[in-house]
Enzyme design. Structure first.
Site, mmCIF file in Angstrom:
data_model
loop_
_atom_site.group_PDB
_atom_site.id
_atom_site.type_symbol
_atom_site.label_atom_id
_atom_site.label_comp_id
_atom_site.label_asym_id
_atom_site.label_seq_id
_atom_site.Cartn_x
_atom_site.Cartn_y
_atom_site.Cartn_z
ATOM 1 N N ARG A 62 45.416 43.107 34.338
ATOM 2 C CA ARG A 62 45.686 42.622 32.982
ATOM 3 C C ARG A 62 45.201 43.592 31.916
ATOM 4 O O ARG A 62 45.729 43.615 30.804
ATOM 5 C CB ARG A 62 45.110 41.215 32.801
ATOM 6 C CG ARG A 62 45.892 40.183 33.623
ATOM 7 C CD ARG A 62 45.258 38.813 33.627
ATOM 8 N NE ARG A 62 43.943 38.763 34.248
ATOM 9 C CZ ARG A 62 43.719 38.620 35.559
ATOM 10 N NH1 ARG A 62 44.724 38.506 36.391
ATOM 11 N NH2 ARG A 62 42.502 38.590 36.032
ATOM 12 N N GLU A 99 30.829 40.017 43.315
ATOM 13 C CA GLU A 99 29.956 38.871 43.574
ATOM 14 C C GLU A 99 29.452 38.889 45.017
ATOM 15 O O GLU A 99 28.297 38.608 45.291
ATOM 16 C CB GLU A 99 30.712 37.575 43.284
ATOM 17 C CG GLU A 99 29.824 36.364 43.300
ATOM 18 C CD GLU A 99 30.555 35.113 42.859
ATOM 19 O OE1 GLU A 99 29.952 34.039 42.978
ATOM 20 O OE2 GLU A 99 31.712 35.208 42.423
#
Length: 179
Positions: A62, A99
């Site tokens: 994006r 993460e």
């Protein structure tokens, strides 16, 4: 309607995506709204209008959409920062923290010249691992990272603070609490 609320209202929130407990902030609805998309890009560009920005670097995927629009308005070049193995020419790479584990991003070795002034653009900053990796990658080839810009900041996750600790000013248009 205020600018923040106008933009926030065009961002779709999808609960439990991509996994339970996550609230996914989907900007495709903002991109589909011509007025909101234009306002968001104009606001991302505003602080640097009239200043010398050589390149805008966008993080896959994006960040390509937003970064291309920002680069166009600033009359700057656009540099894609991609996942490893997606660029056809000689590249420079950087590992970055996710993460759970690490990943690697890269850009063409000749995409930015030493000393060029670059703005980093992506749709959202959460933990900041990807953006931090992109800043380090740009600096590795000698770029001056002027700022990092995002539509959305998730301040509870600390990503913007991580970039500021690297002396990178951060501009976000809206913030959402939580994750």
């Amino acid at each position: 309607m205020t600018f923040d609320l106008d933009i926030k209202n065009t961002v779709r929130t999808i609960p439990d995506y991509p996994k339970p407990g996550i609230l996914f902030r989907d900007i495709t609805t903002l991109l589909a709204d011509a007025r909101a998309f234009r306002r968001a890009v104009d606001e991302l560009v505003h602080p640097w209008a009239g200043s010398k920005i050589d390149k805008v670097a966008g993080i896959e995927a994006r960040g390509f959409i937003l970064g291309g629009a920002v680069a166009h308005q600033l009359s700057a070049g656009f540099v894609p920062i991609r996942k490893k193995g997606k660029l056809p020419h000689k590249t420079v790479s950087m590992s970055y923290a996710l993460e759970y584990g690490t990943d690697e991003m890269e850009m063409h070795v000749d995409a930015v010249q030493p000393g060029e002034r670059v703005i980093l653009v992506d749709d959202l900053i959460a933990t900041g691992g990807t953006a931090e990796g992109a800043v380090k990658l740009l600096r590795q080839i000698g770029a001056t990272v002027v700022a990092a810009c995002f539509i959305i900041d998730l301040p509870d996750l600390g990503g913007a603070a991580k970039l500021r600790a690297l002396d990178v000013p951060v501009r976000s248009l809206i913030a959402f609490d939580g994750h």
